[in-house]
Write a protein that holds these residues in place. Structure first.
Motif, PDB file in Angstrom:
ATOM      1  N   THR A   1      47.724  34.764  17.425  1.00 53.91           N
ATOM      2  CA  THR A   1      48.835  34.533  18.256  1.00 53.91           C
ATOM      3  C   THR A   1      49.055  35.438  19.482  1.00 53.91           C
ATOM      4  OG1 THR A   1      49.780  33.338  16.448  1.00 53.91           O
ATOM      5  CG2 THR A   1      51.152  33.931  18.563  1.00 53.91           C
ATOM      6  N   ILE A   2      48.830  36.733  19.182  1.00 54.31           N
ATOM      7  CA  ILE A   2      49.204  37.812  20.213  1.00 54.31           C
ATOM      8  C   ILE A   2      48.150  37.802  21.262  1.00 54.31           C
ATOM      9  CG2 ILE A   2      48.935  40.467  20.364  1.00 54.31           C
ATOM     10  CD1 ILE A   2      50.596  40.449  17.684  1.00 54.31           C
ATOM     11  N   SER A   3      46.679  37.596  20.443  1.00 54.54           N
ATOM     12  CA  SER A   3      45.636  37.439  21.583  1.00 54.54           C
ATOM     13  C   SER A   3      45.851  36.388  22.656  1.00 54.54           C
ATOM     14  CB  SER A   3      44.242  37.404  20.868  1.00 54.54           C
ATOM     15  OG  SER A   3      43.896  38.564  20.020  1.00 54.54           O
ATOM     16  N   ARG A   4      46.271  35.264  22.201  1.00 50.10           N
ATOM     17  CA  ARG A   4      46.369  33.967  22.875  1.00 50.10           C
ATOM     18  C   ARG A   4      47.549  34.288  24.126  1.00 50.10           C
ATOM     19  NH1 ARG A   4      44.617  29.290  20.655  1.00 50.10           N
ATOM     20  NH2 ARG A   4      43.899  29.518  18.640  1.00 50.10           N
ATOM     21  N   ILE A   5      48.615  35.027  23.591  1.00 53.76           N
ATOM     22  CA  ILE A   5      49.613  35.552  24.413  1.00 53.76           C
ATOM     23  C   ILE A   5      49.110  36.440  25.527  1.00 53.76           C
ATOM     24  CG2 ILE A   5      52.011  36.566  24.822  1.00 53.76           C
ATOM     25  CD1 ILE A   5      52.404  35.638  21.790  1.00 53.76           C
ATOM     26  N   GLU A   6      48.304  37.333  25.082  1.00 51.85           N
ATOM     27  CA  GLU A   6      47.774  38.324  26.114  1.00 51.85           C
ATOM     28  C   GLU A   6      46.790  37.699  27.218  1.00 51.85           C
ATOM     29  OE1 GLU A   6      45.294  42.534  26.215  1.00 51.85           O
ATOM     30  OE2 GLU A   6      45.226  41.240  24.165  1.00 51.85           O
ATOM     31  N   ASP A   7      46.063  36.764  26.540  1.00 50.86           N
ATOM     32  CA  ASP A   7      45.122  36.105  27.505  1.00 50.86           C
ATOM     33  C   ASP A   7      45.869  35.031  28.664  1.00 50.86           C
ATOM     34  OD1 ASP A   7      43.084  36.997  26.136  1.00 50.86           O
ATOM     35  OD2 ASP A   7      42.518  35.273  24.955  1.00 50.86           O
ATOM     36  N   ALA A   8      46.884  34.295  28.030  1.00 49.52           N
ATOM     37  CA  ALA A   8      47.695  33.637  28.975  1.00 49.52           C
ATOM     38  C   ALA A   8      48.409  34.623  30.128  1.00 49.52           C
ATOM     39  CB  ALA A   8      48.892  32.890  28.157  1.00 49.52           C
ATOM     40  N   THR A   9      48.848  35.743  29.590  1.00 44.65           N
ATOM     41  CA  THR A   9      49.533  36.656  30.396  1.00 44.65           C
ATOM     42  C   THR A   9      48.573  37.332  31.593  1.00 44.65           C
ATOM     43  OG1 THR A   9      50.933  37.170  28.890  1.00 44.65           O
ATOM     44  CG2 THR A   9      51.177  38.705  30.873  1.00 44.65           C
ATOM     45  N   ASN A  10      47.386  37.590  30.913  1.00 39.24           N
ATOM     46  CA  ASN A  10      46.538  38.042  31.982  1.00 39.24           C
ATOM     47  C   ASN A  10      45.963  37.016  33.024  1.00 39.24           C
ATOM     48  OD1 ASN A  10      44.415  40.128  32.832  1.00 39.24           O
ATOM     49  ND2 ASN A  10      42.806  38.812  31.681  1.00 39.24           N
ATOM     50  N   ASP A  11      45.861  35.692  32.587  1.00 34.28           N
ATOM     51  CA  ASP A  11      45.495  34.698  33.680  1.00 34.28           C
ATOM     52  C   ASP A  11      46.402  34.564  34.379  1.00 34.28           C
ATOM     53  OD1 ASP A  11      43.400  34.154  32.174  1.00 34.28           O
ATOM     54  OD2 ASP A  11      43.954  32.617  30.953  1.00 34.28           O
ATOM     55  N   ALA A  12      47.764  34.488  34.293  1.00 33.80           N
ATOM     56  CA  ALA A  12      48.873  34.563  34.965  1.00 33.80           C
ATOM     57  C   ALA A  12      48.995  35.453  36.083  1.00 33.80           C
ATOM     58  CB  ALA A  12      50.218  34.310  34.440  1.00 33.80           C
ATOM     59  N   MET A  13      48.754  36.982  35.441  1.00 35.20           N
ATOM     60  CA  MET A  13      48.604  37.989  36.588  1.00 35.20           C
ATOM     61  C   MET A  13      47.558  37.807  37.545  1.00 35.20           C
ATOM     62  SD  MET A  13      49.275  41.226  34.000  1.00 35.20           S
ATOM     63  CE  MET A  13      51.064  41.786  33.329  1.00 35.20           C
ATOM     64  N   LYS A  14      46.255  37.399  37.101  1.00 33.51           N
ATOM     65  CA  LYS A  14      45.182  37.224  38.011  1.00 33.51           C
ATOM     66  C   LYS A  14      45.448  36.209  39.076  1.00 33.51           C
ATOM     67  CE  LYS A  14      41.535  38.818  34.904  1.00 33.51           C
ATOM     68  NZ  LYS A  14      40.440  38.533  34.084  1.00 33.51           N
ATOM     69  N   THR A  15      46.084  35.154  38.481  1.00 32.74           N
ATOM     70  CA  THR A  15      46.674  33.843  39.316  1.00 32.74           C
ATOM     71  C   THR A  15      47.606  34.489  40.472  1.00 32.74           C
ATOM     72  OG1 THR A  15      46.016  32.148  37.685  1.00 32.74           O
ATOM     73  CG2 THR A  15      47.508  31.757  39.615  1.00 32.74           C
ATOM     74  N   ARG A  16      48.284  35.288  40.069  1.00 33.08           N
ATOM     75  CA  ARG A  16      49.515  35.906  40.927  1.00 33.08           C
ATOM     76  C   ARG A  16      48.942  36.969  42.046  1.00 33.08           C
ATOM     77  NH1 ARG A  16      54.903  36.167  41.595  1.00 33.08           N
ATOM     78  NH2 ARG A  16      55.080  34.148  40.707  1.00 33.08           N
ATOM     79  N   VAL A  17      47.949  37.748  41.553  1.00 30.84           N
ATOM     80  CA  VAL A  17      47.247  38.717  42.237  1.00 30.84           C
ATOM     81  C   VAL A  17      46.451  37.912  43.632  1.00 30.84           C
ATOM     82  CG1 VAL A  17      45.513  40.401  42.373  1.00 30.84           C
ATOM     83  CG2 VAL A  17      47.176  40.565  40.481  1.00 30.84           C
ATOM     84  N   ASP A  18      45.889  36.874  43.165  1.00 29.53           N
ATOM     85  CA  ASP A  18      45.138  36.134  44.233  1.00 29.53           C
ATOM     86  C   ASP A  18      46.273  35.488  45.153  1.00 29.53           C
ATOM     87  OD1 ASP A  18      42.741  36.580  43.092  1.00 29.53           O
ATOM     88  OD2 ASP A  18      42.736  34.717  41.781  1.00 29.53           O
ATOM     89  N   MET A  19      47.306  34.933  44.795  1.00 34.97           N
ATOM     90  CA  MET A  19      48.508  34.583  45.501  1.00 34.97           C
ATOM     91  C   MET A  19      49.562  35.100  45.223  1.00 34.97           C
ATOM     92  SD  MET A  19      47.683  30.338  45.872  1.00 34.97           S
ATOM     93  CE  MET A  19      48.809  30.287  47.179  1.00 34.97           C
TER      94      MET A  19
END
Length: 438
Positions: free
Chosen positions: A182-200
């Protein structure tokens, strides 16, 4: 010409909602019942089409498959898939309950979006309905010799798909609902959201430096801002010749009368139609989502650590693991956000507030430092992580890390009972206590 202008208006409205439509479709695609329903429909369609296959064969069937042979196979599939589906739903419910009780309820949507889970349940339900429809068609003699050959071939393919789905499902069941998974899934989702926000970084717009006086666009419902359709807002700025200053970011809580955006005063008054169009660009729901809100993932990770630190759970190891993951995420965020915030705006007439380092670091470490202040093992990891973050990233990120480090040390000084623990923490961090630390 009038028809052409009407078509252009329709196309304009379609483009206005394309970005939001893509977001809605992405949310629907990740829901469990959609894929299950599609697989179930596919199973029914395949079984029905097999009955029409005799019309497409140029000659006789190459082999004669008896009705009893197919009937036996379909009966086995129908009975076994009903049992497997029932068991799978029970196992999935237990996994959700485990994630809720041992991690956080905010993590359960990530489990429902798991592709292996969706594929397995979809295969089980789809094959069950396929076999039921096939059995009914066999009993009413809907299949000729050619149809039975096609149905038999499809049944063999269905058995292969079931075996593959079962193997993947068994492998996933060993992990699903576990705290580490569960923790790994949360971290992956957060990392994806961060990368998306960095792109925009500003959702495609430019940074909102200061709030200008203008016409306020207020919320008409209560909830969290889940999505801001800046593509639609950009279309409005071009069509209506206006600027838009967004006031809230995704993740903010809004209520009736909350200012969502402002349109700086211009030569013409703002029409109600324009106000309504701007308001529609803000999707407000009952819960926060990960898509445009990287802070939410950081908050959810912190929630898992707080539950682990509670007396009922007493699992400092999980809290230490969370601190390491938060450190990894914020190490990436520091430099990435600094670079991304300098990228040119795609929508120069839209201004959006920046994500602040102080908020990110507070979300990640503040509450953990509060609840773990009296536990030397967790505080050692927390202070070392914050000390490492004070040496990396841009200056604003380092300042935010130093601020959280001072708070953590102050709390530890008050909560740690043993002078030995205090000295141990002081030696590990290299920062003295008392007045010298101010």
């Amino acid at each position: 010409m009038k028809n052409l202008s009407g078509i252009r208006a329709l196309v304009g409205r379609w483009r206005l909602h394309m970005s939001k439509l893509r977001w809605i479709l992405s949310r629907i695609r990740r829901t469990l019942w959609i894929r299950v329903a599609l697989y179930a429909l596919a199973g029914v369609v395949v079984a029905l089409l097999a009955s029409l296959s005799g019309q497409f064969f140029p000659g006789k069937a190459p082999v004669d498959i008896s009705t009893d042979a197919i009937d036996s196979l379909l009966t086995i599939i129908a009975s076994s898939m009903l049992a497997v589906t029932t068991f799978s739903v029970g196992a999935l419910t237990a996994a959700y309950a485990g994630a809720t009780s041992h991690a956080t309820p905010r993590a359960t949507p990530l489990l429902t979006e798991d592709q292996v889970v969706q594929h397995a349940l979809s295969t089980f339900v789809g094959s069950f309905l396929f076999s039921i429809v096939g059995l009914i068609a066999l009993k009413v003699s809907a299949y000729g010799p050619e149809g039975r050959v096609v149905l038999f071939a499809v049944t063999l393919v269905m058995i292969l798909l079931i075996v593959i789905a079962l193997l993947r499902w068994i492998s996933r069941l060993t992990q699903l609902g576990r705290v580490a998974d569960t923790i790994s899934r949360i971290e992956d989702a957060t990392n994806d959201a961060m990368k998306t926000r960095v792109d925009m970084p500003f959702l495609g717009g430019k940074a909102l430096i200061s709030t200008r006086e203008g016409n306020p666009i207020v919320a008409a419902s209560v909830g969290y801002v889940q999505f801001i359709d800046t593509s639609a807002l950009n279309e409005l700025t071009e069509e209506r010749d206006i600027d838009i200053d967004v006031q809230l970011l995704p993740g903010a809580f809004a209520y009736d009368g909350t200012v969502l955006a402002r349109v700086p005063f211009g030569s013409e008054p703002l029409s109600e139609d324009t106000r309504a169009s701007i308001r529609k660009a803000f999707t407000i729901g009952t819960a926060r989502t990960y898509d445009q809100d990287p802070r939410f993932g950081v908050v959810v990770l912190s929630e898992v650590a707080l539950r682990a630190l509670s007396p009922a759970v007493n699992d400092p190891g999980t809290a230490i693991d969370i601190i390491g993951r938060q450190t990894r995420l914020l190490s990436f965020w520091g430099d990435a956000w600094e670079r991304g915030s300098r990228s040119p705006a795609n929508y120069p007439r839209i201004s959006v507030p920046a994500l602040k380092y102080d908020d990110m670091f507070e979300d990640a470490f503040n509450l953990i430092g509060r609840d773990a202040a009296g536990q030397i093992d967790v505080m050692l990891r927390l202070t070392k992580a914050l000390q490492a973050l004070t040496a990396t990233g841009p200056e604003a990120s380092r300042i935010a890390a130093r601020h959280q480090l001072r708070i953590a040390l102050d709390r530890a000084e008050d909560a740690l009972q043993s002078p030995f623990d205090r000295q141990r923490l002081s030696d590990a961090v290299g920062v003295p206590y008392a007045a010298d630390r101010g």
